[in-house]
Design an enzyme around this catalytic site. Sequence first.
Site, PDB file in Angstrom:
ATOM      1  CD  GLU A 135       8.780  -2.604   0.961  1.00 58.55           C
ATOM      2  OE1 GLU A 135       7.874  -3.434   0.737  1.00 58.55           O
ATOM      3  OE2 GLU A 135       8.905  -1.970   2.035  1.00 58.55           O
ATOM      4  CE  LYS A 195       4.465  -3.329  -0.418  1.00 60.49           C
ATOM      5  NZ  LYS A 195       5.318  -3.296   0.784  1.00 60.49           N
TER       6      LYS A 195
END
Length: 135
Positions: free
Chosen positions: A29, A107
């Site tokens: 990420e 997200k």
Amino acid sequence: MGEREWIHKDKLILRGLQFHGFHGVKDEEKKLGQKFVVDVDAWLDLSTAGETDDLADTVSYTHIYRIVKEVVEGPSQNLLESVAHLIANKTLLKFPQVSAVRVKVEKPHVAVLGVIDYLGIEICRHRKLEKTEPL
């Protein structure tokens, strides 16, 4: 105004702000980044702006948009809670006329087993009332 009365007042609404950021706990990420979608509500009195039709009597949506962009595209945070907290705090600090702010961070592309639209968080922060000394 009581601490919870702000929820029924006027507000600016920003929906579906999309940015590429590098937030999360996993190394992937932080290296590859991902898309984040942010919604913001900012409570403030809009009656004067409604009467005057003057931008000086309100808060420009673009100013709040820039705060969100700066935070989401800025330094990596581990938690979405931290991303939302930064957006809320910067908004309240920069615009004293804003009494409260709600920030939702999503997200949409998360590596989970299952079908989802998004995972995310939502926070509400309000300006603390100043206490006055009794006479």
